[in-house]
Design an enzyme around this catalytic site. Sequence first.
Site, PDB file in Angstrom:
ATOM      1  N   GLN A   1       6.356  -0.922  -6.956  1.00  0.00           N
ATOM      2  CA  GLN A   1       5.893  -1.934  -7.915  1.00  0.00           C
ATOM      3  C   GLN A   1       7.047  -2.690  -8.561  1.00  0.00           C
ATOM      4  O   GLN A   1       6.839  -3.364  -9.577  1.00  0.00           O
ATOM      5  CB  GLN A   1       5.037  -1.272  -9.014  1.00  0.00           C
ATOM      6  CG  GLN A   1       3.785  -0.580  -8.513  1.00  0.00           C
ATOM      7  CD  GLN A   1       2.703  -1.553  -8.026  1.00  0.00           C
ATOM      8  OE1 GLN A   1       2.768  -2.752  -8.277  1.00  0.00           O
ATOM      9  NE2 GLN A   1       1.713  -1.028  -7.313  1.00  0.00           N
TER      10      GLN A   1
ATOM     11  N   HIS B   1       2.504   7.777  -9.031  1.00  0.00           N
ATOM     12  CA  HIS B   1       1.399   7.548  -8.093  1.00  0.00           C
ATOM     13  C   HIS B   1       1.238   8.827  -7.267  1.00  0.00           C
ATOM     14  O   HIS B   1       2.217   9.541  -7.032  1.00  0.00           O
ATOM     15  CB  HIS B   1       1.800   6.375  -7.198  1.00  0.00           C
ATOM     16  CG  HIS B   1       0.743   5.859  -6.289  1.00  0.00           C
ATOM     17  ND1 HIS B   1       0.404   6.484  -5.115  1.00  0.00           N
ATOM     18  CD2 HIS B   1      -0.049   4.762  -6.369  1.00  0.00           C
ATOM     19  CE1 HIS B   1      -0.544   5.790  -4.500  1.00  0.00           C
ATOM     20  NE2 HIS B   1      -0.843   4.739  -5.248  1.00  0.00           N
TER      21      HIS B   1
ATOM     22  N   CYS C   1      -4.896   5.963  -8.356  1.00  0.00           N
ATOM     23  CA  CYS C   1      -4.083   6.993  -7.663  1.00  0.00           C
ATOM     24  C   CYS C   1      -3.060   7.604  -8.612  1.00  0.00           C
ATOM     25  O   CYS C   1      -1.910   7.872  -8.199  1.00  0.00           O
ATOM     26  CB  CYS C   1      -3.386   6.434  -6.435  1.00  0.00           C
ATOM     27  SG  CYS C   1      -4.527   5.950  -5.155  1.00  0.00           S
TER      28      CYS C   1
ATOM     29  N   LYS D   1       2.928  -4.998  -0.417  1.00  0.00           N
ATOM     30  CA  LYS D   1       2.919  -5.305  -1.850  1.00  0.00           C
ATOM     31  C   LYS D   1       3.939  -6.387  -2.182  1.00  0.00           C
ATOM     32  O   LYS D   1       4.082  -6.797  -3.320  1.00  0.00           O
ATOM     33  CB  LYS D   1       3.220  -4.040  -2.666  1.00  0.00           C
ATOM     34  CG  LYS D   1       2.100  -2.986  -2.604  1.00  0.00           C
ATOM     35  CD  LYS D   1       2.426  -1.816  -3.495  1.00  0.00           C
ATOM     36  CE  LYS D   1       1.570  -0.600  -3.241  1.00  0.00           C
ATOM     37  NZ  LYS D   1       0.190  -0.744  -3.689  1.00  0.00           N
TER      38      LYS D   1
ATOM     39  N   ASP E   1      10.848   5.196  -6.492  1.00  0.00           N
ATOM     40  CA  ASP E   1       9.672   4.576  -5.890  1.00  0.00           C
ATOM     41  C   ASP E   1       9.628   3.140  -6.407  1.00  0.00           C
ATOM     42  O   ASP E   1       9.274   2.888  -7.566  1.00  0.00           O
ATOM     43  CB  ASP E   1       8.424   5.362  -6.309  1.00  0.00           C
ATOM     44  CG  ASP E   1       7.137   4.728  -5.805  1.00  0.00           C
ATOM     45  OD1 ASP E   1       7.199   3.592  -5.307  1.00  0.00           O
ATOM     46  OD2 ASP E   1       6.079   5.365  -5.936  1.00  0.00           O
TER      47      ASP E   1
HETATM   48  N1  PLP Z   1       3.862   4.195  -5.403  1.00  0.00           N
HETATM   49  C1  PLP Z   1       3.389   3.285  -6.263  1.00  0.00           C
HETATM   50  C2  PLP Z   1       4.034   3.127  -7.595  1.00  0.00           C
HETATM   51  C3  PLP Z   1       2.294   2.492  -5.907  1.00  0.00           C
HETATM   52  O1  PLP Z   1       1.809   1.590  -6.767  1.00  0.00           O
HETATM   53  C4  PLP Z   1       1.707   2.662  -4.625  1.00  0.00           C
HETATM   54  C5  PLP Z   1       0.518   1.878  -4.235  1.00  0.00           C
HETATM   55  O2  PLP Z   1      -0.235   1.416  -5.056  1.00  0.00           O
HETATM   56  C6  PLP Z   1       2.260   3.602  -3.752  1.00  0.00           C
HETATM   57  C7  PLP Z   1       3.331   4.354  -4.173  1.00  0.00           C
HETATM   58  C8  PLP Z   1       1.708   3.805  -2.374  1.00  0.00           C
HETATM   59  O3  PLP Z   1       1.933   2.689  -1.590  1.00  0.00           O
HETATM   60  P1  PLP Z   1       1.322   2.559  -0.120  1.00  0.00           P
HETATM   61  O4  PLP Z   1      -0.147   2.859  -0.245  1.00  0.00           O
HETATM   62  O5  PLP Z   1       1.600   1.155   0.273  1.00  0.00           O
HETATM   63  O6  PLP Z   1       2.014   3.565   0.733  1.00  0.00           O
END
Ligand code: PLP
Length: 405
Positions: free
Chosen positions: A203, A123, A364, A226, A200
């Site tokens: 998900q 992401h 993203c 999430k 990370d």
């Molecule tokens: N990393 C992953 C794998 C994500 O799916 C997301 C959000 O969709 C993020 C990071 C960023 O999360 P946040 O916008 O809640 O900071």
Amino acid sequence: MQIDINKIRSDFPILSTQIYGKQLVYLDNGATTQKPRCVIDRISEVYETVNANIHRGVHHLSQEATDMTENARRIVQKFIHAKHPHEIIFTKGTTESINLAASSYCRRFCKEGDEIILSAMEHHSNIVPWQLQEDIAGIKLKVIPINEKGELILEELEKLISPKTKLIAVTHVSNVLGTINPVEDIIAMAHSHGIPVLLDAAQSVQHIGVDVQKLDVDFLVFSGHKIYGPTGTGILYGKENLLNELPPYQGGGEMIGQVSFEKTTFNELPFKFEAGTPNYADFIAFGTAIEYISSIGLDAIKTYEDELLHYATSELEKIEGMRIYGTSRHKSSVISFLVKDIHHYDMGMLLDKMGIAVRTGHHCAEPLMHELGIEGTVRASFAFYNTREEIDRLVSGVKRVADMF
Ligand code: PLP
């Protein structure tokens, strides 16, 4: 334990909403999850009964609000099986957690020419904070490639590791492909070279859960919104010894020991990384969200969501011209797809008119889209409150749109 779907659906007020006169089918859970009544109520309850700034007051309300916030920290600690509560840093979300980690880690451990390894399926939140450090700290980024199923190629990771590698930062589950990465193997490989790993888990925590001690992961990040909690909440987990080595990210109240114009000393963990008044009302409700899903049980959630994933995949695959991106055997409940040459926005907008909420675009993850040779996909992402009937509505909606073109 089995999922009692009717009971669960009744816990989420928004699920009974009508969109354009049709019952909402919410399949955008990868972007954010809906909130159960207990989480919504908890936020009001905090403001109605205990609201006071935490950590600073001798008065009753301040102490109660502080206790509730620290209790939420312990709930998170237990949930991810961290050794100490002070290894849990409250942040705004995954993005802020990675920015904090990248900034403080590179300041402490990286010099010009050092390397950080990411993957092709990250992401933007796990790319851009490191790119900022390319400018600030002079580091270089290297990227683990993926195969045609959307899986990381671990033999290539082995080749990317060098004496200059300072950290490997990868996603546990891809938000586009759904791939569950073999993080145990990645961590073992990294540690055999003395390299720490940041996962990370934005998900993964809500679908498969994590045990940071079993994984022996060095840093782990995720977002409250999430995992059925409020927006503006997130976690940075770090091993105590590593966090103690890192300099603070932001300066302000609560992160200090003593301040003078000549010299300032810093507070101990976790407060060193929590400058300013924290979002305590939401952190308390974040704890409630974790208690809620723990009462259902992550094993039951995973079994149920796996069934939804397999059912949806087999039904969608029957549609002529269907292309699914991400076909790993180890997948979480996310399906990214395109049908014939129908633009993803057209598909998303027409499904919306049928009351079906899916995400469209690059999610993203533009570098991943370049790798796949596409601009974007339609993404349906499932939670444990979704049903087979909702998947039937998605499938018939997609068929209807496909027939129109
Ligand atoms: N990393 C992953 C794998 C994500 O799916 C997301 C959000 O969709 C993020 C990071 C960023 O999360 P946040 O916008 O809640 O900071």
